[in-house]
Design an enzyme around this catalytic site. Structure first.
Site, mmCIF file in Angstrom:
data_model
loop_
_atom_site.group_PDB
_atom_site.id
_atom_site.type_symbol
_atom_site.label_atom_id
_atom_site.label_comp_id
_atom_site.label_asym_id
_atom_site.label_seq_id
_atom_site.Cartn_x
_atom_site.Cartn_y
_atom_site.Cartn_z
ATOM 1 N N GLU A 1 0.691 -1.452 -0.542
ATOM 2 C CA GLU A 1 -0.070 -0.099 0.341
ATOM 3 C C GLU A 1 0.256 1.186 -0.338
ATOM 4 O O GLU A 1 1.828 1.158 0.587
ATOM 5 C CB GLU A 1 -0.871 0.207 1.551
ATOM 6 N N LYS B 1 -9.532 3.412 -2.273
ATOM 7 C CA LYS B 1 -9.550 2.416 -1.180
ATOM 8 C C LYS B 1 -10.967 2.677 -0.547
ATOM 9 O O LYS B 1 -11.751 4.255 -0.566
ATOM 10 C CB LYS B 1 -8.554 3.150 0.308
ATOM 11 N N CYS C 1 -5.855 -3.857 2.412
ATOM 12 C CA CYS C 1 -5.486 -3.457 4.326
ATOM 13 C C CYS C 1 -6.235 -3.921 4.466
ATOM 14 O O CYS C 1 -7.029 -5.194 4.708
ATOM 15 C CB CYS C 1 -4.656 -2.634 4.084
ATOM 16 N N PRO D 1 21.777 3.810 29.027
ATOM 17 C CA PRO D 1 22.471 3.397 30.359
ATOM 18 C C PRO D 1 22.070 2.074 30.509
ATOM 19 O O PRO D 1 20.020 1.543 30.718
ATOM 20 C CB PRO D 1 21.477 4.006 30.685
ATOM 21 N N LEU D 2 22.810 1.375 31.560
ATOM 22 C CA LEU D 2 22.983 0.099 31.997
ATOM 23 C C LEU D 2 22.700 -0.473 32.808
ATOM 24 O O LEU D 2 23.851 0.434 33.929
ATOM 25 C CB LEU D 2 23.823 -0.919 30.898
ATOM 26 N N SER D 3 21.101 -0.937 33.203
ATOM 27 C CA SER D 3 21.429 -0.758 35.037
ATOM 28 C C SER D 3 21.610 -1.390 36.018
ATOM 29 O O SER D 3 21.824 -1.388 37.158
ATOM 30 C CB SER D 3 19.880 -0.017 36.125
ATOM 31 N N GLY D 4 21.845 -2.577 35.536
ATOM 32 C CA GLY D 4 21.884 -4.292 36.081
ATOM 33 C C GLY D 4 19.935 -4.697 36.503
ATOM 34 O O GLY D 4 20.072 -5.695 36.943
ATOM 35 N N GLY D 5 19.444 -4.169 35.773
ATOM 36 C CA GLY D 5 17.943 -4.447 35.716
ATOM 37 C C GLY D 5 17.588 -4.734 34.651
ATOM 38 O O GLY D 5 18.182 -4.726 33.627
ATOM 39 N N SER E 1 16.734 -2.767 30.862
ATOM 40 C CA SER E 1 18.189 -2.762 30.116
ATOM 41 C C SER E 1 18.544 -3.107 29.477
ATOM 42 O O SER E 1 19.169 -3.261 28.397
ATOM 43 C CB SER E 1 18.943 -1.409 31.022
#
Length: 702
Positions: free
Chosen positions: A45, A114, A175, A357-361, A364
């Site tokens: 489309e 359409k 669609c 930002p890698l928080s350890g949780g 992330s």
């Protein structure tokens, strides 16, 4: 005897307003279809403009450039000798329509607008287009002068018609029309149309493909016929990922299926089918009886045929056999869909990579794992010799296209384009820091481990100097107001540092450009508002913002085994925590304790609120029947009222939420999908609460 025709459909990774690039991909798909011996090629489309142009569809330039690209398409010798179904916007009598252009050998056969427009959820087609509300009506369309010079035509048929070929009849639906209760293919089938084309701009949503496949297969299982489904693929500049999966179905049986997720810009699916199978399938008495009362379509007649002439047997023409439908698990969908979306975003933004930002949780962690999945897909595409991916990978790695570098290892490629940082404070634990470092090493990111206590203290001390008052954490005797303010200092400073490092880390590494900052707030936290406004949830894009915590955990478990990353188990075992408050012998901050509800409950609340359209009272009634006797009516009432209270007071956060990959039907995204007031004065929903309390009282009395 057999009546064989070879047909093609496709998925294209079109970019909004990339007219020249879109045309190149369209022509490439036509060339690929012809190479397979196909006589019909169906495209997605609005493929000339790209589906996601949004308000650009209101601009006259969009229609002018569409005709200019279509003129180039007609002039190309590579587009001869194949029937083409191409999507583009058309203005007719000063009204904008979403159209299919049917042509053969530089001759436009007709234009089909359409009938039913997608106008809910993420779709706003009626903002740009008008539906053709005149079933089976056809009128003349005056062609632009640039087209007249190519085709020799001054006007063509425009409307709800079908194409009568030399050997069959073809009809188009677009669609949304497939999803309507009275889809056009039903009446078309009863009027003798044997081939249906459906050109779509359908986006990915977890577990949605099953519905689409069911509708397509059931369409011809009930009515008989050949159904060709084309779809856009990729991110064309918005929150959606169009998930391809082109299909060819005959009498309810799949004979051709493309991939749902891939880095290929052009994918063509071709099948040879026997039209006699359709005719014999429709020999049921009920079909014949109903067809006599069905309104007829105007047929646009042409001498073009899809099959080869003559009736002699040709052993080289072999019908394509049916095959089982391929579907991904939800965990695979999360691994592949957002990864492809990130790759498109990276290569089209021309950024130098990602910063997370890698928080350890676990949130992330999930975002980082999706980047890892993206790197694996890039390496796989490079191994298969995809020149476009190889060139894009070189540019993303800061190398010229003339360089000989080809990614062969996901970890090595990640070290060039993926940057992470653990931003710790004295409230952070050793466990989260260690998990973040180990995951960064496993994935291969350029990792920065820092402590930001001095920055936090500096901001707090500014307040102390100005006011003469020193706020304290609750653990140190402070009030809830002080406690929250001190948490938010840490959270918001992480956002500031994230953008600082994203801007300067490429410079540190001797490269130019900046990094895209990735967010990692999940859909449940956004729904409840369990995040700080302008903290690390504020980023450039967020691949998990439309995914529930429950699904993310399943995805991490899947990735642990699929990618052989045992480190991921430690994230599954850890208690989710923001680590914004001091840890004491008697207190460790916990997300679910802070929220007053579990993530599983949040998912249920979200689906009831958005998908089933429940307010507080109707939600309570539904949950009473589902959750009793496990919970009492009073407990259920408390949970429902608490959810709506926190939803109401935090709704304003959704106005600035990071653009997220749309993956969930109950996403609270206020900018496109979930349109609600962001100021709700009656935060306790007092009247609904009274009705709930009244029901609880009656239940107690009984």
């Amino acid at each position: 005897m057999g009546h064989f025709v070879t047909l093609s459909t496709c998925s294209l990774n079109q970019w909004a307003l990339d007219f020249e690039g879109n045309l190149e991909r369209i022509i490439e798909s036509i060339v690929m279809a012809k190479a397979e011996g196909s006589r019909l090629r169906v495209g997605p489309e609005l493929e000339i403009t790209g589906y996601g142009c949004l308000d650009h569809f209101l601009e006259g330039d969009t229609y002018l450039h569409s005709w200019e690209m279509y003129a180039k398409l007609l002039q190309s010798e590579e587009t001869n000798d194949i029937l083409l179904d191409v999507g583009m916007p058309v203005m007719h009598k000063n009204v904008r329509y979403n159209c299919r252009m049917i042509s053969f050998n530089k001759h436009i056969l007709f234009i089909r607008p359409k009938l039913w427009l997608a106008n809910d959820g993420n779709y706003r087609e009626m903002r740009y287009f008008t539906p053709w509300m005149r079933p089976r009506y056809v009128e003349k369309y005056a062609l632009p002068r640039m087209i007249r010079a190519i085709t020799g035509q001054t006007e063509v048929d425009f409307g709800d018609a079908v194409l009568s070929l030399g050997d069959t009849v073809l009809g188009a639906e677009t669609c949304e029309e497939l999803f309507t209760p009275d889809s056009p293919h039903i009446d078309m089938a009863l009027d003798g149309i044997e081939i249906f084309t459906n050109s779509s701009g359908s986006h990915h949503q977890l577990r949605k493909l099953d519905l689409r496949l069911r509708l397509i297969t059931e369409a011809t299982a009930k009515c008989g016929g050949v159904y060709l489904y084309a779809n856009q693929k990729g991110c064309d500049g918005d929150r959606l990922y169009y998930d391809g999966c082109p299909l060819i179905v005959v009498n309810g049986q799949v004979v051709g299926q493309g991939s749902q997720f891939s880095l290929k810009d052009v994918e063509v699916v071709t099948a040879t089918v026997d039209l006699e199978d359709v005719r014999s399938y429709r020999s049921l008495m009920s079909h014949g009886l109903q067809s006599t009362t069905t309104p007829t379509y105007q047929r646009i007649h042409t001498k073009v045929s899809l099959s080869t002439s003559g009736s002699s047997f040709d052993p080289t023409i072999v019908p394509t056999k049916s095959r089982p439908i391929r579907k991904h698990s939800p965990e695979e969908e999360i691994a592949l869909g957002p990864a492809c979306w990130l790759w498109d975003y990276l290569r089209r933004s021309k950024a130098a990579g990602f910063f997370l930002p890698l928080s350890g949780g676990i949130d992330s962690c999930a975002t980082a794992t999706i980047v890892h999945s993206m790197c694996r897909l890039v390496v796989k595409a490079c191994e298969e010799g995809d020149i476009i991916v190889i060139n894009d990978a070189r540019r993303a790695a800061g190398l010229p296209e003339t360089d000989h570098y080809i990614p062969t290892d996901p970890t090595e490629f990640a070290s060039r384009i993926f940057h992470t940082s653990y931003m710790g404070t004295k409230n952070s634990s050793f466990d989260t820091r260690q998990r973040a470092t180990k995951l960064a090493n496993e994935i291969g990111s350029y990792h920065v481990d820092l402590n930001m206590d001095s920055a936090v203290s500096a901001v707090r001390d500014v307040f102390v100097v100005v006011t003469g008052k020193k706020p304290l954490f609750r653990a140190h005797g402070g009030s809830d107001t002080e406690n929250l303010a001190l948490q938010n200092i840490q959270a918001r400073l992480r956002m500031v540092l994230a953008y600082l490092f994203a801007q300067l880390l490429p410079w540190v590494r001797g490269r130019s450009g900046g990094l895209l900052v990735l967010g990692s707030a999940n859909v449940d936290e956004c729904l409840r508002g369990y995040l700080t406004k302008y903290d690390c949830s504020s980023a450039d894009i967020n691949p998990i913002g439309g995914i529930s915590k429950t699904d993310l955990k399943s995805f991490i478990a899947y990735s642990r085994d699929e990618y052989h990353m045992p480190i991921l188990q430690s994230f599954l075992d850890a208690t989710p925590t923001a680590e914004l408050e001091p840890i004491t012998e008697t207190y460790v901050q916990s997300d679910e304790a802070d929220m007053g509800m579990t993530y599983e409950e949040l998912s249920i609340f979200g689906r009831l609120r958005k998908v089933e359209k429940c307010g507080p009272y109707s939600m309570f009634i539904k949950l009473y029947h589902e959750w009793t006797p496990r919970l009492t009516a009073e407990q259920i009432a408390t949970k429902v009222k608490n959810f709506f209270f926190y939803y109401a007071i935090n709704r304003h956060k959704m106005t600035v939420i990071t653009p997220s990959y749309h993956a969930e039907s109950y996403s609270p995204d206020d900018n496109r999908f979930d349109l609600r007031p962001f100021l709700i004065p009656n935060q306790r929903y007092s009247w609904a609460a009274k009705k709930i309390d009244d029901v609880v009282s009656k239940l107690k009395a009984n």
